[in-house]
Scaffold this motif. Structure first.
Motif, PDB file in Angstrom:
ATOM      1  N   ARG A  56      -1.013 115.768  12.755  1.00  0.00           N
ATOM      2  CA  ARG A  56      -0.185 115.680  11.552  1.00  0.00           C
ATOM      3  C   ARG A  56      -0.358 116.972  10.754  1.00  0.00           C
ATOM      4  O   ARG A  56      -1.472 117.389  10.484  1.00  0.00           O
ATOM      5  CB  ARG A  56      -0.580 114.484  10.710  1.00  0.00           C
ATOM      6  CG  ARG A  56      -0.167 113.174  11.355  1.00  0.00           C
ATOM      7  CD  ARG A  56      -0.428 112.006  10.448  1.00  0.00           C
ATOM      8  NE  ARG A  56       0.084 110.787  11.046  1.00  0.00           N
ATOM      9  CZ  ARG A  56      -0.606 109.668  11.135  1.00  0.00           C
ATOM     10  NH1 ARG A  56      -1.829 109.591  10.644  1.00  0.00           N
ATOM     11  NH2 ARG A  56      -0.078 108.602  11.706  1.00  0.00           N
ATOM     12  N   VAL A  57       0.768 117.563  10.409  1.00  0.00           N
ATOM     13  CA  VAL A  57       0.771 118.787   9.606  1.00  0.00           C
ATOM     14  C   VAL A  57       1.202 118.373   8.201  1.00  0.00           C
ATOM     15  O   VAL A  57       2.382 118.139   7.941  1.00  0.00           O
ATOM     16  CB  VAL A  57       1.725 119.843  10.207  1.00  0.00           C
ATOM     17  CG1 VAL A  57       1.729 121.104   9.354  1.00  0.00           C
ATOM     18  CG2 VAL A  57       1.331 120.171  11.643  1.00  0.00           C
ATOM     19  N   TRP A  58       0.219 118.241   7.303  1.00  0.00           N
ATOM     20  CA  TRP A  58       0.479 117.796   5.936  1.00  0.00           C
ATOM     21  C   TRP A  58       1.003 118.960   5.105  1.00  0.00           C
ATOM     22  O   TRP A  58       0.386 120.007   5.041  1.00  0.00           O
ATOM     23  CB  TRP A  58      -0.800 117.242   5.322  1.00  0.00           C
ATOM     24  CG  TRP A  58      -1.217 115.958   5.967  1.00  0.00           C
ATOM     25  CD1 TRP A  58      -2.109 115.810   6.988  1.00  0.00           C
ATOM     26  CD2 TRP A  58      -0.739 114.659   5.665  1.00  0.00           C
ATOM     27  NE1 TRP A  58      -2.224 114.489   7.330  1.00  0.00           N
ATOM     28  CE2 TRP A  58      -1.387 113.749   6.532  1.00  0.00           C
ATOM     29  CE3 TRP A  58       0.170 114.157   4.740  1.00  0.00           C
ATOM     30  CZ2 TRP A  58      -1.163 112.383   6.501  1.00  0.00           C
ATOM     31  CZ3 TRP A  58       0.403 112.782   4.712  1.00  0.00           C
ATOM     32  CH2 TRP A  58      -0.259 111.918   5.575  1.00  0.00           C
ATOM     33  N   VAL A  59       2.162 118.749   4.479  1.00  0.00           N
ATOM     34  CA  VAL A  59       2.794 119.806   3.682  1.00  0.00           C
ATOM     35  C   VAL A  59       3.015 119.345   2.246  1.00  0.00           C
ATOM     36  O   VAL A  59       3.136 118.149   1.968  1.00  0.00           O
ATOM     37  CB  VAL A  59       4.133 120.254   4.304  1.00  0.00           C
ATOM     38  CG1 VAL A  59       3.926 120.849   5.690  1.00  0.00           C
ATOM     39  CG2 VAL A  59       5.133 119.111   4.355  1.00  0.00           C
ATOM     40  N   VAL A  64       1.165 106.698   6.280  1.00  0.00           N
ATOM     41  CA  VAL A  64       1.085 106.848   7.732  1.00  0.00           C
ATOM     42  C   VAL A  64       0.078 105.838   8.263  1.00  0.00           C
ATOM     43  O   VAL A  64      -0.738 105.301   7.505  1.00  0.00           O
ATOM     44  CB  VAL A  64       0.653 108.277   8.143  1.00  0.00           C
ATOM     45  CG1 VAL A  64       1.696 109.304   7.748  1.00  0.00           C
ATOM     46  CG2 VAL A  64      -0.695 108.634   7.556  1.00  0.00           C
ATOM     47  N   THR A  65       0.103 105.602   9.559  1.00  0.00           N
ATOM     48  CA  THR A  65      -0.876 104.711  10.164  1.00  0.00           C
ATOM     49  C   THR A  65      -2.243 105.382  10.179  1.00  0.00           C
ATOM     50  O   THR A  65      -2.343 106.606  10.163  1.00  0.00           O
ATOM     51  CB  THR A  65      -0.476 104.350  11.612  1.00  0.00           C
ATOM     52  OG1 THR A  65      -0.393 105.565  12.371  1.00  0.00           O
ATOM     53  CG2 THR A  65       0.856 103.622  11.655  1.00  0.00           C
ATOM     54  N   ALA A  66      -3.286 104.583  10.225  1.00  0.00           N
ATOM     55  CA  ALA A  66      -4.652 105.112  10.185  1.00  0.00           C
ATOM     56  C   ALA A  66      -5.286 105.195  11.568  1.00  0.00           C
ATOM     57  O   ALA A  66      -6.451 105.562  11.694  1.00  0.00           O
ATOM     58  CB  ALA A  66      -5.512 104.238   9.283  1.00  0.00           C
ATOM     59  N   ASP A  67      -4.533 104.894  12.600  1.00  0.00           N
ATOM     60  CA  ASP A  67      -5.083 104.931  13.955  1.00  0.00           C
ATOM     61  C   ASP A  67      -5.339 106.363  14.410  1.00  0.00           C
ATOM     62  O   ASP A  67      -4.674 107.294  13.978  1.00  0.00           O
ATOM     63  CB  ASP A  67      -4.162 104.217  14.944  1.00  0.00           C
ATOM     64  CG  ASP A  67      -2.784 104.848  15.038  1.00  0.00           C
ATOM     65  OD1 ASP A  67      -2.263 105.288  13.991  1.00  0.00           O
ATOM     66  OD2 ASP A  67      -2.221 104.902  16.145  1.00  0.00           O
ATOM     67  N   PHE A  68      -6.331 106.531  15.263  1.00  0.00           N
ATOM     68  CA  PHE A  68      -6.674 107.849  15.812  1.00  0.00           C
ATOM     69  C   PHE A  68      -6.000 107.987  17.163  1.00  0.00           C
ATOM     70  O   PHE A  68      -6.122 107.117  18.017  1.00  0.00           O
ATOM     71  CB  PHE A  68      -8.191 107.978  15.970  1.00  0.00           C
ATOM     72  CG  PHE A  68      -8.613 109.346  16.421  1.00  0.00           C
ATOM     73  CD1 PHE A  68      -8.907 110.329  15.503  1.00  0.00           C
ATOM     74  CD2 PHE A  68      -8.705 109.648  17.778  1.00  0.00           C
ATOM     75  CE1 PHE A  68      -9.286 111.606  15.916  1.00  0.00           C
ATOM     76  CE2 PHE A  68      -9.079 110.910  18.199  1.00  0.00           C
ATOM     77  CZ  PHE A  68      -9.369 111.889  17.264  1.00  0.00           C
ATOM     78  N   ARG A  69      -5.275 109.103  17.354  1.00  0.00           N
ATOM     79  CA  ARG A  69      -4.599 109.359  18.628  1.00  0.00           C
ATOM     80  C   ARG A  69      -4.898 110.768  19.089  1.00  0.00           C
ATOM     81  O   ARG A  69      -4.773 111.724  18.329  1.00  0.00           O
ATOM     82  CB  ARG A  69      -3.090 109.177  18.464  1.00  0.00           C
ATOM     83  CG  ARG A  69      -2.726 107.724  18.218  1.00  0.00           C
ATOM     84  CD  ARG A  69      -1.255 107.491  18.174  1.00  0.00           C
ATOM     85  NE  ARG A  69      -0.548 108.194  19.233  1.00  0.00           N
ATOM     86  CZ  ARG A  69       0.761 108.181  19.366  1.00  0.00           C
ATOM     87  NH1 ARG A  69       1.516 107.525  18.521  1.00  0.00           N
ATOM     88  NH2 ARG A  69       1.340 108.853  20.334  1.00  0.00           N
ATOM     89  N   CYS A  70      -5.256 110.883  20.349  1.00  0.00           N
ATOM     90  CA  CYS A  70      -5.599 112.181  20.929  1.00  0.00           C
ATOM     91  C   CYS A  70      -4.382 113.069  21.166  1.00  0.00           C
ATOM     92  O   CYS A  70      -4.531 114.254  21.417  1.00  0.00           O
ATOM     93  CB  CYS A  70      -6.335 111.981  22.252  1.00  0.00           C
ATOM     94  SG  CYS A  70      -7.982 111.278  22.060  1.00  0.00           S
ATOM     95  N   ILE A 109      -6.229 117.274  15.530  1.00  0.00           N
ATOM     96  CA  ILE A 109      -5.920 116.137  16.375  1.00  0.00           C
ATOM     97  C   ILE A 109      -6.408 114.855  15.700  1.00  0.00           C
ATOM     98  O   ILE A 109      -7.487 114.828  15.129  1.00  0.00           O
ATOM     99  CB  ILE A 109      -6.540 116.311  17.770  1.00  0.00           C
ATOM    100  CG1 ILE A 109      -5.810 117.418  18.527  1.00  0.00           C
ATOM    101  CG2 ILE A 109      -6.514 114.996  18.548  1.00  0.00           C
ATOM    102  CD1 ILE A 109      -6.382 117.738  19.885  1.00  0.00           C
ATOM    103  N   GLY A 110      -5.616 113.839  15.798  1.00  0.00           N
ATOM    104  CA  GLY A 110      -6.007 112.550  15.237  1.00  0.00           C
ATOM    105  C   GLY A 110      -4.830 111.756  14.908  1.00  0.00           C
ATOM    106  O   GLY A 110      -4.534 110.712  14.837  1.00  0.00           O
ATOM    107  N   GLN A 165       3.567 116.863  14.127  1.00  0.00           N
ATOM    108  CA  GLN A 165       4.660 116.405  13.285  1.00  0.00           C
ATOM    109  C   GLN A 165       4.370 116.789  11.840  1.00  0.00           C
ATOM    110  O   GLN A 165       3.231 116.722  11.386  1.00  0.00           O
ATOM    111  CB  GLN A 165       4.850 114.899  13.407  1.00  0.00           C
ATOM    112  CG  GLN A 165       3.608 114.087  13.113  1.00  0.00           C
ATOM    113  CD  GLN A 165       3.817 112.602  13.366  1.00  0.00           C
ATOM    114  OE1 GLN A 165       4.911 112.099  13.226  1.00  0.00           O
ATOM    115  NE2 GLN A 165       2.769 111.923  13.736  1.00  0.00           N
ATOM    116  N   THR A 166       5.392 117.206  11.125  1.00  0.00           N
ATOM    117  CA  THR A 166       5.262 117.578   9.726  1.00  0.00           C
ATOM    118  C   THR A 166       5.359 116.314   8.883  1.00  0.00           C
ATOM    119  O   THR A 166       6.257 115.500   9.082  1.00  0.00           O
ATOM    120  CB  THR A 166       6.375 118.562   9.329  1.00  0.00           C
ATOM    121  OG1 THR A 166       6.346 119.674  10.222  1.00  0.00           O
ATOM    122  CG2 THR A 166       6.199 119.050   7.915  1.00  0.00           C
TER     123      THR A 166
END
Length: 73
Positions: A57-60, A47-53, A72-73, A39-40
């Motif tokens: 996140r694509v930071w722009v 954003v949430t700080a939880d780790f998900r496999c 991944i995260g 997701q961009t």
């Protein structure tokens, strides 16, 4: 952490996408690793700080270009 999420054949980070168009990078990641959902996200967004496999996140920046290595995260 990301190595715990994917098999040795699945990619978990995309350093080659830094500086590219964020939307195109998101599409590329979604096609290359179908186990994740990219997701961009605009730089500075909350954003949430939880780790998900299953998340990348694509930071722009304001111009829509990838600012950091998507992973991944």
């Amino acid at each position: 952490m990301a190595s715990n999420c994917s098999s040795s054949t699945d990619k978990s980070s995309w350093p080659e996408l830094v500086g590219t168009n964020g939307e195109a990078a998101t599409e590329f990641i979604n096609k290359e690793n179908p186990k994740v959902r990219a997701q961009t996200v605009k730089e500075g967004s909350m954003v949430t700080a939880d780790f998900r496999c299953d998340r990348v996140r694509v930071w722009v920046d304001e111009g829509g270009f990838v600012k950091s290595v998507p992973k991944i995260g």
